[in-house]
Design a protein around this motif. Structure first.
Motif, PDB file in Angstrom:
ATOM      1  N   UNK A 217     -10.407  50.282  28.559  1.00  0.00           N
ATOM      2  CA  UNK A 217     -10.242  50.824  29.960  1.00  0.00           C
ATOM      3  C   UNK A 217      -9.534  52.168  29.703  1.00  0.00           C
ATOM      4  N   UNK A 218      -8.731  52.270  28.879  1.00  0.00           N
ATOM      5  CA  UNK A 218      -8.035  53.579  28.748  1.00  0.00           C
ATOM      6  C   UNK A 218      -8.957  54.481  28.077  1.00  0.00           C
ATOM      7  N   UNK A 219      -9.697  54.096  27.124  1.00  0.00           N
ATOM      8  CA  UNK A 219     -10.721  54.952  26.475  1.00  0.00           C
ATOM      9  C   UNK A 219     -11.619  55.659  27.368  1.00  0.00           C
ATOM     10  N   UNK A 220     -11.909  54.796  28.456  1.00  0.00           N
ATOM     11  CA  UNK A 220     -13.144  55.351  29.673  1.00  0.00           C
ATOM     12  C   UNK A 220     -12.521  56.451  30.230  1.00  0.00           C
ATOM     13  N   UNK A 221     -11.029  56.389  30.465  1.00  0.00           N
ATOM     14  CA  UNK A 221     -10.341  57.228  31.202  1.00  0.00           C
ATOM     15  C   UNK A 221      -9.830  58.684  30.732  1.00  0.00           C
ATOM     16  N   UNK A 222      -9.652  58.583  29.319  1.00  0.00           N
ATOM     17  CA  UNK A 222      -8.993  59.696  28.741  1.00  0.00           C
ATOM     18  C   UNK A 222      -9.709  60.180  27.286  1.00  0.00           C
ATOM     19  N   UNK A 223     -10.847  59.319  26.971  1.00  0.00           N
ATOM     20  CA  UNK A 223     -11.394  59.514  25.754  1.00  0.00           C
ATOM     21  C   UNK A 223     -10.944  58.822  24.402  1.00  0.00           C
ATOM     22  N   UNK A 224     -11.623  58.786  23.372  1.00  0.00           N
ATOM     23  CA  UNK A 224     -11.119  57.914  22.370  1.00  0.00           C
ATOM     24  C   UNK A 224     -10.104  58.776  21.510  1.00  0.00           C
ATOM     25  N   UNK A 225     -10.058  59.986  21.275  1.00  0.00           N
ATOM     26  CA  UNK A 225      -8.870  60.725  20.542  1.00  0.00           C
ATOM     27  C   UNK A 225      -7.429  60.440  21.264  1.00  0.00           C
ATOM     28  N   UNK A 226      -7.435  60.700  22.353  1.00  0.00           N
ATOM     29  CA  UNK A 226      -6.045  60.356  22.947  1.00  0.00           C
ATOM     30  C   UNK A 226      -5.936  58.682  23.118  1.00  0.00           C
ATOM     31  N   UNK A 227      -6.781  57.890  23.181  1.00  0.00           N
ATOM     32  CA  UNK A 227      -6.805  56.653  23.368  1.00  0.00           C
ATOM     33  C   UNK A 227      -6.216  56.046  21.689  1.00  0.00           C
ATOM     34  N   UNK A 228      -6.715  56.546  20.782  1.00  0.00           N
ATOM     35  CA  UNK A 228      -6.467  56.275  19.607  1.00  0.00           C
ATOM     36  C   UNK A 228      -4.675  56.508  19.048  1.00  0.00           C
ATOM     37  N   UNK A 229      -4.435  57.641  19.913  1.00  0.00           N
ATOM     38  CA  UNK A 229      -2.992  58.008  19.565  1.00  0.00           C
ATOM     39  C   UNK A 229      -2.018  57.197  20.512  1.00  0.00           C
TER      40      UNK A 229
END
Length: 321
Positions: A217-229
């Motif tokens: 869900x978070x990856x869909x909202x902010x993208x993979x790079x921010x989610x990885x962090x």
């Protein structure tokens, strides 16, 4: 005459007030229990204090025991059970666990079976619906029924149930746990399948996680790079359990958060739909909040069975903490 009439009027008024107070005290108020029995100085809530401490020595009877059983509590409140058969250990364990955790046992099994509303009212109906949709009780019942009659597990859960019910049968009003008094309820008879319910709930509590759903869900909202962090594989603050020579503070590895990307609406809709579907695999509310909010059921018991075997006596320990 006037004084006598005044006394009669006062007596009549006092009787009406007393009768009204008794009537009110005998009736539950909304979700609260009836105050009369609840505040009874002998058998009411005040009586709970009399059973808070373990007695120095006491005796109890479990009708189905095969021999004498000794239970000793150490300074941490851990029950040490000594018996001559595994069945007697299970019976004593049921009695001991019921004495210490009867309400928690009932609450956990009702959460699995979807019968919380029977004692907690309409506010728990949504939880019961989801528990029944989840089907843990259905699966646990089938597993319990599939056990062979002479299987050790079948014998153990039946003996455990005998011990729990023996405690319930001997339980006085003063022994009734506070939570039952608050709900105005009585403990139900313990069926062998309820032990399977507890094991099913325990497995769900320890094995289920919604971390991947949240990450999607978070990856869909902010993208993979921010989610990885945000969902870093390694915590930015590292502090070893064992002291490290020369280090007086935790090691940190902070880095700027990548710029969040625009929300991917299609991916977010998919993630939300997946999370909603997985909701029915949780105990309630889409995660294990019910399992966490319930009083914990982690009794610690040590048991020893002395089995006479030729040519020596062997000690076998099981039901360990």
């Amino acid at each position: 005459m006037s004084r006598r009439a005044g006394n009669l009027a006062t007596t009549a008024l006092a009787a009406i007030v007393l009768a009204g107070g008794l009537w009110i005290g005998a009736r539950p108020v909304a979700s609260a229990p009836a105050l009369g029995p609840f505040l009874d100085p002998i058998h009411g809530v005040w009586g709970v204090a009399t059973t808070a401490e373990l007695p120095t020595e006491t005796k109890a009877a479990i009708p189905s025991l095969e021999g004498d059983v000794t239970v000793k509590y150490d300074d941490r409140g851990v029950a040490h059970i000594f018996a001559t058969s595994e069945g007697d250990v299970a019976r004593a364990m049921g009695w001991v666990t019921a004495r210490d955790r009867l309400f928690q046992m009932e609450l956990q099994t009702r959460a699995v079976a979807g019968t919380l509303s029977e004692i907690a009212g309409a506010r728990t109906v949504p939880l019961d619906r989801r528990a029944r949709q989840q089907g843990l009780a259905w699966g646990a019942t089938r597993k319990c029924e599939a056990l062979k009659q002479d299987a050790p597990a079948h014998l153990a859960i039946n003996a455990f149930a005998e011990g729990v019910n023996a405690y319930i049968d001997q339980m006085s009003r003063a022994d009734t746990p506070l939570e039952f008094r608050l709900l105005g309820a009585k403990p139900q008879r313990w069926e062998p399948k309820y032990t399977c319910y507890l094991l099913a709930q325990l497995g769900l509590t320890l094995a289920f996680t919604d971390g991947e759903l949240r990450r999607t869900q978070v990856e869909a909202m902010v993208g993979r790079a921010a989610t990885d962090r945000l969902f870093a594989a390694h915590a930015p603050i590292q502090e070893p359990i064992q002291p490290v020579a020369g280090r007086t503070a935790p090691r940190t590895a902070f880095a700027p958060l990548p710029v969040p990307q625009p929300t991917d609406s299609a991916k977010l809709a998919f993630a939300n739909a997946l999370a909603e579907r997985w909701t029915y695999a949780a105990a309630a509310r889409g995660d294990l909040s019910v399992a966490r909010r319930q009083p914990n059921l982690w009794p610690t018991v040590a048991a020893s069975v002395r089995l006479r075997m030729e040519p020596a006596i062997v000690d076998r320990f099981f039901f360990r903490p």
